[in-house]
Design a protein around this motif. Structure first.
Motif, PDB file in Angstrom:
ATOM      1  N   GLU A 144     -29.278 -20.525   9.551  1.00  0.00           N
ATOM      2  CA  GLU A 144     -29.722 -20.419   8.160  1.00  0.00           C
ATOM      3  C   GLU A 144     -28.763 -19.575   7.334  1.00  0.00           C
ATOM      4  OE1 GLU A 144     -31.964 -22.168   6.462  1.00  0.00           O
ATOM      5  OE2 GLU A 144     -32.116 -23.231   8.355  1.00  0.00           O
ATOM      6  N   TYR A 145     -28.165 -18.556   7.955  1.00  0.00           N
ATOM      7  CA  TYR A 145     -27.129 -17.773   7.276  1.00  0.00           C
ATOM      8  C   TYR A 145     -25.979 -18.697   6.861  1.00  0.00           C
ATOM      9  CZ  TYR A 145     -23.106 -14.744   6.662  1.00  0.00           C
ATOM     10  OH  TYR A 145     -21.970 -14.154   6.161  1.00  0.00           O
ATOM     11  N   CYS A 146     -25.540 -19.547   7.770  1.00  0.00           N
ATOM     12  CA  CYS A 146     -24.442 -20.484   7.482  1.00  0.00           C
ATOM     13  C   CYS A 146     -24.821 -21.432   6.353  1.00  0.00           C
ATOM     14  CB  CYS A 146     -24.081 -21.284   8.737  1.00  0.00           C
ATOM     15  SG  CYS A 146     -23.490 -20.286  10.117  1.00  0.00           S
ATOM     16  N   ARG A 147     -26.035 -21.951   6.407  1.00  0.00           N
ATOM     17  CA  ARG A 147     -26.497 -22.883   5.368  1.00  0.00           C
ATOM     18  C   ARG A 147     -26.602 -22.201   4.013  1.00  0.00           C
ATOM     19  NH1 ARG A 147     -30.146 -24.484   9.849  1.00  0.00           N
ATOM     20  NH2 ARG A 147     -29.280 -26.429  10.657  1.00  0.00           N
ATOM     21  N   ALA A 148     -27.153 -20.991   3.992  1.00  0.00           N
ATOM     22  CA  ALA A 148     -27.304 -20.270   2.722  1.00  0.00           C
ATOM     23  C   ALA A 148     -25.943 -19.948   2.117  1.00  0.00           C
ATOM     24  CB  ALA A 148     -28.105 -18.980   2.945  1.00  0.00           C
ATOM     25  N   LEU A 149     -24.990 -19.563   2.948  1.00  0.00           N
ATOM     26  CA  LEU A 149     -23.654 -19.247   2.437  1.00  0.00           C
ATOM     27  C   LEU A 149     -23.001 -20.481   1.818  1.00  0.00           C
ATOM     28  CD1 LEU A 149     -21.464 -17.106   2.107  1.00  0.00           C
ATOM     29  CD2 LEU A 149     -20.612 -17.765   4.359  1.00  0.00           C
ATOM     30  N   MET A 150     -23.115 -21.630   2.471  1.00  0.00           N
ATOM     31  CA  MET A 150     -22.519 -22.842   1.923  1.00  0.00           C
ATOM     32  C   MET A 150     -23.263 -23.319   0.674  1.00  0.00           C
ATOM     33  SD  MET A 150     -19.883 -23.056   3.589  1.00  0.00           S
ATOM     34  CE  MET A 150     -19.340 -24.349   2.520  1.00  0.00           C
ATOM     35  N   ARG A 151     -24.576 -23.136   0.652  1.00  0.00           N
ATOM     36  CA  ARG A 151     -25.346 -23.501  -0.545  1.00  0.00           C
ATOM     37  C   ARG A 151     -24.925 -22.626  -1.732  1.00  0.00           C
ATOM     38  NH1 ARG A 151     -29.892 -23.745   1.906  1.00  0.00           N
ATOM     39  NH2 ARG A 151     -30.620 -21.648   1.484  1.00  0.00           N
ATOM     40  N   MET A 152     -24.718 -21.328  -1.487  1.00  0.00           N
ATOM     41  CA  MET A 152     -24.252 -20.438  -2.558  1.00  0.00           C
ATOM     42  C   MET A 152     -22.889 -20.871  -3.074  1.00  0.00           C
ATOM     43  SD  MET A 152     -25.266 -16.456  -1.904  1.00  0.00           S
ATOM     44  CE  MET A 152     -23.979 -16.244  -0.734  1.00  0.00           C
ATOM     45  N   ARG A 153     -21.995 -21.203  -2.183  1.00  0.00           N
ATOM     46  CA  ARG A 153     -20.654 -21.632  -2.603  1.00  0.00           C
ATOM     47  C   ARG A 153     -20.720 -22.914  -3.424  1.00  0.00           C
ATOM     48  NH1 ARG A 153     -17.137 -20.276   2.865  1.00  0.00           N
ATOM     49  NH2 ARG A 153     -17.276 -18.011   2.619  1.00  0.00           N
ATOM     50  N   SER A 154     -21.569 -23.844  -3.006  1.00  0.00           N
ATOM     51  CA  SER A 154     -21.716 -25.094  -3.740  1.00  0.00           C
ATOM     52  C   SER A 154     -22.283 -24.839  -5.138  1.00  0.00           C
ATOM     53  CB  SER A 154     -22.638 -26.032  -2.955  1.00  0.00           C
ATOM     54  OG  SER A 154     -22.918 -27.177  -3.706  1.00  0.00           O
ATOM     55  N   LEU A 155     -23.305 -24.005  -5.231  1.00  0.00           N
ATOM     56  CA  LEU A 155     -23.894 -23.689  -6.534  1.00  0.00           C
ATOM     57  C   LEU A 155     -22.890 -22.972  -7.436  1.00  0.00           C
ATOM     58  CD1 LEU A 155     -27.425 -22.620  -5.294  1.00  0.00           C
ATOM     59  CD2 LEU A 155     -26.913 -24.560  -6.800  1.00  0.00           C
ATOM     60  N   ARG A 156     -22.106 -22.090  -6.865  1.00  0.00           N
ATOM     61  CA  ARG A 156     -21.082 -21.393  -7.667  1.00  0.00           C
ATOM     62  C   ARG A 156     -20.038 -22.364  -8.199  1.00  0.00           C
ATOM     63  NH1 ARG A 156     -21.000 -16.517  -3.815  1.00  0.00           N
ATOM     64  NH2 ARG A 156     -22.343 -15.073  -4.940  1.00  0.00           N
ATOM     65  N   MET A 157     -19.650 -23.326  -7.380  1.00  0.00           N
ATOM     66  CA  MET A 157     -18.681 -24.320  -7.851  1.00  0.00           C
ATOM     67  C   MET A 157     -19.264 -25.139  -8.993  1.00  0.00           C
ATOM     68  SD  MET A 157     -16.857 -25.504  -4.244  1.00  0.00           S
ATOM     69  CE  MET A 157     -16.826 -27.168  -4.765  1.00  0.00           C
ATOM     70  N   THR A 158     -20.526 -25.529  -8.875  1.00  0.00           N
ATOM     71  CA  THR A 158     -21.185 -26.284  -9.943  1.00  0.00           C
ATOM     72  C   THR A 158     -21.229 -25.467 -11.222  1.00  0.00           C
ATOM     73  OG1 THR A 158     -22.536 -27.489  -8.357  1.00  0.00           O
ATOM     74  CG2 THR A 158     -23.330 -27.438 -10.628  1.00  0.00           C
ATOM     75  N   LEU A 159     -21.613 -24.206 -11.120  1.00  0.00           N
ATOM     76  CA  LEU A 159     -21.688 -23.350 -12.309  1.00  0.00           C
ATOM     77  C   LEU A 159     -20.299 -23.082 -12.886  1.00  0.00           C
ATOM     78  CD1 LEU A 159     -24.452 -20.858 -11.172  1.00  0.00           C
ATOM     79  CD2 LEU A 159     -24.630 -22.688 -12.876  1.00  0.00           C
ATOM     80  N   HIS A 160     -19.312 -23.010 -12.055  1.00  0.00           N
ATOM     81  CA  HIS A 160     -17.939 -22.823 -12.540  1.00  0.00           C
ATOM     82  C   HIS A 160     -17.488 -24.048 -13.328  1.00  0.00           C
ATOM     83  CE1 HIS A 160     -13.515 -22.956 -12.255  1.00  0.00           C
ATOM     84  NE2 HIS A 160     -13.625 -21.657 -12.485  1.00  0.00           N
ATOM     85  N   ASP A 161     -17.804 -25.230 -12.812  1.00  0.00           N
ATOM     86  CA  ASP A 161     -17.385 -26.476 -13.457  1.00  0.00           C
ATOM     87  C   ASP A 161     -18.186 -26.790 -14.725  1.00  0.00           C
ATOM     88  OD1 ASP A 161     -15.579 -26.771 -11.394  1.00  0.00           O
ATOM     89  OD2 ASP A 161     -16.784 -28.260 -10.302  1.00  0.00           O
ATOM     90  N   GLU A 162     -19.491 -26.550 -14.685  1.00  0.00           N
ATOM     91  CA  GLU A 162     -20.357 -26.969 -15.790  1.00  0.00           C
ATOM     92  C   GLU A 162     -20.809 -25.827 -16.692  1.00  0.00           C
ATOM     93  OE1 GLU A 162     -23.542 -29.351 -14.294  1.00  0.00           O
ATOM     94  OE2 GLU A 162     -22.209 -30.500 -12.995  1.00  0.00           O
ATOM     95  N   GLY A 163     -20.550 -24.592 -16.282  1.00  0.00           N
ATOM     96  CA  GLY A 163     -21.005 -23.443 -17.057  1.00  0.00           C
ATOM     97  C   GLY A 163     -22.419 -23.046 -16.662  1.00  0.00           C
ATOM     98  N   GLU A 164     -22.814 -21.844 -17.059  1.00  0.00           N
ATOM     99  CA  GLU A 164     -24.132 -21.340 -16.694  1.00  0.00           C
ATOM    100  C   GLU A 164     -25.216 -21.717 -17.693  1.00  0.00           C
ATOM    101  OE1 GLU A 164     -24.223 -17.224 -15.625  1.00  0.00           O
ATOM    102  OE2 GLU A 164     -22.508 -17.408 -14.289  1.00  0.00           O
ATOM    103  N   THR A 165     -24.819 -22.191 -18.856  1.00  0.00           N
ATOM    104  CA  THR A 165     -25.809 -22.539 -19.890  1.00  0.00           C
ATOM    105  C   THR A 165     -25.530 -23.928 -20.441  1.00  0.00           C
ATOM    106  OG1 THR A 165     -24.477 -21.543 -21.638  1.00  0.00           O
ATOM    107  CG2 THR A 165     -26.121 -20.131 -20.594  1.00  0.00           C
ATOM    108  N   TYR A 166     -26.533 -24.477 -21.109  1.00  0.00           N
ATOM    109  CA  TYR A 166     -26.377 -25.731 -21.837  1.00  0.00           C
ATOM    110  C   TYR A 166     -27.151 -25.594 -23.143  1.00  0.00           C
ATOM    111  CZ  TYR A 166     -30.998 -26.960 -19.973  1.00  0.00           C
ATOM    112  OH  TYR A 166     -32.326 -26.970 -19.651  1.00  0.00           O
TER     113      TYR A 166
END
Length: 161
Positions: free
Chosen positions: A79-101
């Motif tokens: 679960e540690y491994c999964r949570a770390l990869m989920r965080m990285r994926s979410l950060r990439m999405t927020l980096h690409d699309e921004g934190e607000t709309y």
């Protein structure tokens, strides 16, 4: 170069000869690090994604060397491994699309947080709890150190009287 503090030489004793260091061996002469790597490979869950498996391959042998990788801890480490990869994926999405709309409606223009922001915050809390449980930060590691006593130890048992 010798280190000095207030004019006092801080180098004490003879420096170790690293050529004389022998790796720990036991159980048929297999080096300790190799045994830990084998244990991590043997306990690796089959359902980890490619990137989660890479995190496992990095962290699990280290946990095994610290005797924190046991069969009943496998799900926690996974679960540690999964949570770390989920965080990285979410950060990439927020980096690409921004934190607000922005939404334009009858109340005018409104700026809203993306749902990924809340997901990242929750995933970070989960990941942080897992790092604490596994002792993956210096403070957490000190908390897991042997000799801290047990909750039910009597603190007064060693006092005279």
């Amino acid at each position: 170069m010798r280190t000095q503090l207030n004019g006092v030489d801080m180098a004490r004793g003879r420096k170790p000869d690293l050529e004389n260091v022998v790796p720990m061996k036991a159980e048929g002469g297999v080096p300790f690090e190799e045994r830990c790597a084998r244990l991590a490979a043997d306990l690796k869950p089959f359902d980890l994604s490619e990137y989660e498996a890479r995190v496992w391959d990095r962290i699990a042998p280290q946990l095994a060397m610290q005797e924190r990788l046991k069969p009943h801890f496998v799900d926690t480490v996974a679960e540690y491994c999964r949570a770390l990869m989920r965080m990285r994926s979410l950060r990439m999405t927020l980096h690409d699309e921004g934190e607000t709309y922005t939404v334009k409606g009858r109340n005018g223009e409104q700026h809203k947080s993306r749902p990924e922001v809340a997901q990242l915050n929750e995933t970070w809390r989960q990941w942080r709890n897992l790092t604490a449980a596994l002792g993956l930060t210096p403070a957490d590691e000190r908390g897991l150190a042997a000799g801290n006593g047990d909750l039910f130890d009597n603190p007064f048992e060693n006092l005279g009287g």
